[in-house]
Scaffold this motif. Structure first.
Motif, mmCIF file in Angstrom:
data_model
loop_
_atom_site.group_PDB
_atom_site.id
_atom_site.type_symbol
_atom_site.label_atom_id
_atom_site.label_comp_id
_atom_site.label_asym_id
_atom_site.label_seq_id
_atom_site.Cartn_x
_atom_site.Cartn_y
_atom_site.Cartn_z
ATOM 1 N N THR A 236 39.818 6.489 7.972
ATOM 2 C CA THR A 236 39.725 6.461 9.437
ATOM 3 C C THR A 236 38.364 5.986 9.923
ATOM 4 O O THR A 236 38.185 5.764 11.122
ATOM 5 N N GLY A 237 37.397 5.859 9.031
ATOM 6 C CA GLY A 237 36.111 5.289 9.428
ATOM 7 C C GLY A 237 35.015 6.302 9.692
ATOM 8 O O GLY A 237 34.047 5.986 10.393
ATOM 9 N N LYS A 238 35.120 7.491 9.109
ATOM 10 C CA LYS A 238 34.096 8.519 9.335
ATOM 11 C C LYS A 238 32.722 8.039 8.882
ATOM 12 O O LYS A 238 31.725 8.240 9.582
ATOM 13 N N ALA B 252 47.250 4.712 12.259
ATOM 14 C CA ALA B 252 48.572 4.542 11.672
ATOM 15 C C ALA B 252 48.475 4.574 10.147
ATOM 16 O O ALA B 252 47.566 3.977 9.564
ATOM 17 N N PRO B 253 49.389 5.276 9.472
ATOM 18 C CA PRO B 253 49.309 5.395 8.008
ATOM 19 C C PRO B 253 49.244 4.059 7.279
ATOM 20 O O PRO B 253 48.500 3.928 6.298
ATOM 21 N N HIS B 254 50.008 3.051 7.728
ATOM 22 C CA HIS B 254 49.978 1.774 7.016
ATOM 23 C C HIS B 254 48.603 1.123 7.099
ATOM 24 O O HIS B 254 48.146 0.469 6.152
ATOM 25 N N LEU B 255 47.909 1.322 8.227
ATOM 26 C CA LEU B 255 46.560 0.784 8.381
ATOM 27 C C LEU B 255 45.585 1.516 7.463
ATOM 28 O O LEU B 255 44.737 0.889 6.813
ATOM 29 N N LEU B 256 45.726 2.835 7.364
ATOM 30 C CA LEU B 256 44.847 3.620 6.496
ATOM 31 C C LEU B 256 45.073 3.270 5.031
ATOM 32 O O LEU B 256 44.111 3.140 4.253
ATOM 33 N N ASP B 257 46.336 3.121 4.631
ATOM 34 C CA ASP B 257 46.626 2.748 3.241
ATOM 35 C C ASP B 257 45.992 1.397 2.901
ATOM 36 O O ASP B 257 45.448 1.208 1.805
ATOM 37 N N ALA B 258 46.060 0.461 3.855
ATOM 38 C CA ALA B 258 45.459 -0.854 3.620
ATOM 39 C C ALA B 258 43.947 -0.745 3.477
ATOM 40 O O ALA B 258 43.331 -1.397 2.613
#
Length: 204
Positions: A14-16, A129-135
């Protein structure tokens, strides 16, 4: 004068790690004395929790993370707050609620284990979105056994499901979607919240 305690949690990707230094710089520019830290901490307990997730599981890892948290609070976070610092912490109790539950620990046990932990003034929850995080995880690589292909969906769902539990347990949450907000926009939004909290605290 007591400082302000802000935590940032959310699923992997998520970019923490990108957000925290930018947020710290923005708050310093606004005139605040910022203390950046993270959990697991950089102390001996924290290093064990961070580096040995393949060795510790379930209850043993939950207790190790909690032990590191209480030591971290006593030795670093609370002294910084007592000096009037604005403490920014990368991961805190909300991550335990999610990751320890995903690791098979009952939620009520995690809640009781962390009940004595100081509550932040603001608990930022990042999501996407989960697909964005997986990528993103595939691109940057995973950091622990909790991050793997397909891990983002369950983690995002559990953060969503536990938001009301966190609020009930005294965590004033502020949710941001890092897929919709740029890091700069997220920094601006959090800075506005922090400034409002500081103004309120000074008025009381």
């Amino acid at each position: 004068m007591s400082g302000l305690f802000i935590t940032v949690d959310g699923p992997g990707g998520t970019g923490k790690s990108t957000l925290l230094p930018l947020l710290g710089t923005a708050l310093e520019t606004a005139g605040h004395h910022v203390h950046l830290t993270r959990e697991p901490s950089d102390g001996p307990l924290g290093r064990a929790a961070r580096e040995r997730t393949s060795d510790f599981h379930g209850l043993s890892l939950a207790c190790l993370v909690a032990a590191d948290r209480f030591h971290h609070l006593a030795e670093e976070i609370q002294p910084a707050l007592a000096r009037g610092r604005l403490v920014l912490c990368d991961r805190y109790v909300p991550s335990s609620y999610v990751l320890q539950v995903l690791d098979g620990v009952p939620l009520e046990y995690v809640r009781r284990l962390n009940a004595p932990a100081r509550r932040p003034d603001l608990a930022v929850l990042l999501t996407a979105a989960p697909h964005l995080l997986d990528a993103r995880l595939r691109e940057r690589g995973t950091h622990s056994r909790f991050e793997h292909d397909g891990s983002s969906g369950p983690e995002v769902r559990l953060y969503d499901e536990l938001a009301s539990v966190l609020a009930e347990d005294g965590f004033p949450t502020f949710k941001l979607d890092s897929g919709e907000f740029s890091p700069q926009a997220a920094v601006q939004a959090i800075t506005c919240h922090a400034s409002a909290l500081l103004s309120r605290n000074q008025a009381e």
